[in-house]
Design an enzyme around this catalytic site. Structure first.
Site, PDB file in Angstrom:
ATOM      1  N   ASN A  83       0.873  -1.174   0.000  1.00 35.90           N
ATOM      2  CA  ASN A  83       0.000   0.000   0.000  1.00 35.90           C
ATOM      3  C   ASN A  83       0.910   1.223   0.000  1.00 35.90           C
ATOM      4  OD1 ASN A  83      -2.405  -1.516   0.155  1.00 35.90           O
ATOM      5  ND2 ASN A  83      -2.143  -1.748   2.373  1.00 35.90           N
ATOM      6  N   HIS A  96       6.740  -1.255   3.740  1.00 33.79           N
ATOM      7  CA  HIS A  96       6.543  -2.642   4.165  1.00 33.79           C
ATOM      8  C   HIS A  96       5.835  -3.427   3.081  1.00 33.79           C
ATOM      9  CE1 HIS A  96       3.179  -0.185   5.657  1.00 33.79           C
ATOM     10  NE2 HIS A  96       2.404  -1.239   5.401  1.00 33.79           N
TER      11      HIS A  96
HETATM   12  P1  AMP Z   1      -0.603  -0.451   5.780  1.00 31.18           P
HETATM   13  O1  AMP Z   1      -2.064  -0.153   6.075  1.00 31.18           O
HETATM   14  O2  AMP Z   1      -0.344  -0.999   4.426  1.00 31.18           O
HETATM   15  O3  AMP Z   1       0.235   0.758   6.114  1.00 31.18           O
HETATM   16  O4  AMP Z   1      -0.201  -1.622   6.760  1.00 31.18           O
HETATM   17  C1  AMP Z   1       0.215  -1.421   8.076  1.00 31.18           C
HETATM   18  C2  AMP Z   1       0.055  -2.735   8.776  1.00 31.18           C
HETATM   19  O5  AMP Z   1       0.814  -2.682   9.939  1.00 31.18           O
HETATM   20  C3  AMP Z   1      -1.381  -3.057   9.169  1.00 31.18           C
HETATM   21  O6  AMP Z   1      -1.757  -4.286   8.557  1.00 31.18           O
HETATM   22  C4  AMP Z   1      -1.310  -3.155  10.684  1.00 31.18           C
HETATM   23  O7  AMP Z   1      -2.128  -4.185  11.190  1.00 31.18           O
HETATM   24  C5  AMP Z   1       0.153  -3.439  10.923  1.00 31.18           C
HETATM   25  N1  AMP Z   1       0.694  -3.023  12.191  1.00 31.18           N
HETATM   26  C6  AMP Z   1       0.581  -1.806  12.777  1.00 31.18           C
HETATM   27  N2  AMP Z   1       1.272  -1.771  13.933  1.00 31.18           N
HETATM   28  C7  AMP Z   1       1.832  -2.984  14.073  1.00 31.18           C
HETATM   29  C8  AMP Z   1       2.680  -3.593  15.061  1.00 31.18           C
HETATM   30  N3  AMP Z   1       3.061  -2.920  16.160  1.00 31.18           N
HETATM   31  N4  AMP Z   1       3.075  -4.867  14.875  1.00 31.18           N
HETATM   32  C9  AMP Z   1       2.692  -5.549  13.780  1.00 31.18           C
HETATM   33  N5  AMP Z   1       1.899  -5.039  12.816  1.00 31.18           N
HETATM   34  C10 AMP Z   1       1.480  -3.782  12.964  1.00 31.18           C
END
Ligand code: AMP
Length: 110
Positions: A83, A96
């Site tokens: 994303n 990511h």
């Molecule tokens: P995006 O919406 O593509 O920016 O994805 C961010 C992702 O990070 C989401 O799927 C969240 O669930 C995940 N996320 C946020 N904080 C954490 C965390 N502390 N540990 C693991 N995943 C996380």
């Protein structure tokens, strides 16, 4: 320091499914599939586009790590998502790769 920088630096205790000098991988906190792993560069880049512009070798390594993890998890099919930008659903502004597997996926994505 952003949340993923803290995870990569070991400031937030996190189990890494994969780690190398440049990248780490860990389970998503709110999984959208039975297997949902995030693969991130240790260094901070706002998103995949910025990473591609500055360090394409590390971007490539994210894909290699995803392949290794998918094999380790026994995924026979999987989806990789970046994303990029808030309008595309990005909520954490540290590049990511999402590796999703363990269920069927619809196309087009929502
Ligand atoms: P995006 O919406 O593509 O920016 O994805 C961010 C992702 O990070 C989401 O799927 C969240 O669930 C995940 N996320 C946020 N904080 C954490 C965390 N502390 N540990 C693991 N995943 C996380």
């Amino acid at each position: 320091m952003c949340i993923f920088c803290k995870i990569a630096a070991g400031e937030i205790p996190t189990h890494f499914l994969y780690e190398s000098e440049k990248v780490v991988a860990f389970k998503d906190l709110n999984p959208e599939a039975p297997s949902h792993v995030l693969v991130i560069p240790r260094e901070h880049f706002e998103n995949a586009a910025e990473l591609a512009a500055v360090d394409s070798a590390t971007l490539s390594e994210l894909f290699g790590a995803a392949r290794t993890i998918a094999t380790f998890l026994g995924l026979d099919g999987y989806r990789i998502v970046f994303n990029t930008g808030a309008s595309a659903g990005q909520s954490v502004f540290h590049a990511h790769l999402h590796l999703l597997g363990g269920r069927a996926f619809a196309w087009p994505p929502g």
